[in-house]
Design an enzyme around this catalytic site. Structure first.
Site, mmCIF file in Angstrom:
data_model
loop_
_atom_site.group_PDB
_atom_site.id
_atom_site.type_symbol
_atom_site.label_atom_id
_atom_site.label_comp_id
_atom_site.label_asym_id
_atom_site.label_seq_id
_atom_site.Cartn_x
_atom_site.Cartn_y
_atom_site.Cartn_z
ATOM 1 N N TYR A 26 0.549 -1.676 -0.208
ATOM 2 C CA TYR A 26 0.008 -0.222 0.458
ATOM 3 C C TYR A 26 1.019 0.873 -0.203
ATOM 4 O O TYR A 26 1.009 2.163 -0.599
ATOM 5 C CB TYR A 26 -0.720 -0.195 0.992
ATOM 6 C CG TYR A 26 -1.926 1.119 1.593
ATOM 7 C CD1 TYR A 26 -2.794 1.674 0.516
ATOM 8 C CD2 TYR A 26 -1.331 1.583 2.422
ATOM 9 C CE1 TYR A 26 -3.781 3.012 0.469
ATOM 10 C CE2 TYR A 26 -1.903 3.126 2.783
ATOM 11 C CZ TYR A 26 -2.680 3.553 2.013
ATOM 12 O OH TYR A 26 -4.106 4.987 2.169
ATOM 13 N N GLU A 48 -11.609 6.247 5.599
ATOM 14 C CA GLU A 48 -10.793 7.083 6.732
ATOM 15 C C GLU A 48 -11.872 7.004 7.470
ATOM 16 O O GLU A 48 -12.098 7.711 8.850
ATOM 17 C CB GLU A 48 -10.699 8.361 6.008
ATOM 18 C CG GLU A 48 -9.427 8.276 5.260
ATOM 19 C CD GLU A 48 -8.346 7.228 5.818
ATOM 20 O OE1 GLU A 48 -8.103 7.853 6.789
ATOM 21 O OE2 GLU A 48 -6.985 7.733 4.684
ATOM 22 N N TRP A 56 -4.990 1.893 10.298
ATOM 23 C CA TRP A 56 -5.771 1.324 8.890
ATOM 24 C C TRP A 56 -5.689 -0.658 8.441
ATOM 25 O O TRP A 56 -6.154 -0.611 7.006
ATOM 26 C CB TRP A 56 -4.264 2.472 8.154
ATOM 27 C CG TRP A 56 -4.713 2.404 6.722
ATOM 28 C CD1 TRP A 56 -3.416 1.941 5.873
ATOM 29 C CD2 TRP A 56 -5.912 2.867 6.275
ATOM 30 N NE1 TRP A 56 -4.376 2.016 4.316
ATOM 31 C CE2 TRP A 56 -5.927 2.819 4.427
ATOM 32 C CE3 TRP A 56 -6.925 3.133 6.574
ATOM 33 C CZ2 TRP A 56 -6.300 2.657 3.126
ATOM 34 C CZ3 TRP A 56 -8.027 3.826 5.561
ATOM 35 C CH2 TRP A 56 -7.697 2.688 4.004
#
Length: 196
Positions: A26, A48, A56
């Site tokens: 990522y 988010e 995350w």
């Protein structure tokens, strides 16, 4: 103190992107790269919001499940979600099952459609790009919000969005390249083309 770790490929990454293979991928290919397409930006805003209070890495591991559950984050489809869809989502173990965040995603899809009358979500969000970007040497030097993320949060709330607080919006700005918080010395610093 530098927060960079040299990987087995000789490239420098922050500690959060240096261990887990999915987080590394990522970081190397997505994080900080400009997103200028409505559906992709709506997905990031939604994820988010779901990430708020979580890591995350959890969201990233569940991203394909989120995409399947939320019609690939097509705001036109999500805006038409019904109570049946909400029940389905609350019973979907593949996503983060938090009622307020699910409702916020549906609400934000409707707000995204309304924003088309004012030039659209992409131009709206990118209009908050600051004049300069941070130049952090360590993770501790990276802010968690900025005057621009505070302003973006307020502006989105005024347009009917929810779960778009200033810290969440700063994370969004980092993720989509509006600011570059790659550490100085990282192999990804400046890779977005937005900041030189």
């Amino acid at each position: 103190m530098s927060s960079l770790i040299i990987g087995d490929d000789g490239l420098k990454r922050p500690s959060w992107a240096a261990q887990d293979p999915q987080m590394r991928e990522y970081y190397d290919t997505e994080w900080g790269m400009p997103i200028r397409e409505e559906q992709a930006l709506f997905e990031r805003i939604s994820l988010e919001a779901f990430q708020s209070g979580l890591s995350w890495a959890i969201i990233l591991r569940k991203r394909e499940n989120f995409r399947a559950a939320f019609a690939n984050f097509d705001p036109e489809l999500i805006a038409r979600f019904t109570d049946t869809d909400i029940d389905r989502l609350m019973n979907d173990a593949g996503i983060v099952r938090y009622n307020r965040k699910i409702l916020a995603t549906i609400n934000n899809a409707k707000a995204t459609l309304q924003l088309r009358e004012k030039g659209g979500l992409v131009d709206f969000v990118w209009s908050f790009k600051p004049i300069e970007t941070p130049q952090p040497q360590s993770l501790e030097e990276i802010p968690t919000q900025s005057p621009e993320s505070v302003a973006l949060s307020k502006a989105l709330k005024k347009e009917g969005f929810s779960f778009v607080g200033p810290t969440t919006m700063f994370a969004l700005m980092e993720a989509i390249g509006i600011v570059d918080t790659h550490l100085m010395g990282s192999h990804r610093r400046g890779s977005s083309g937005v900041w030189v």
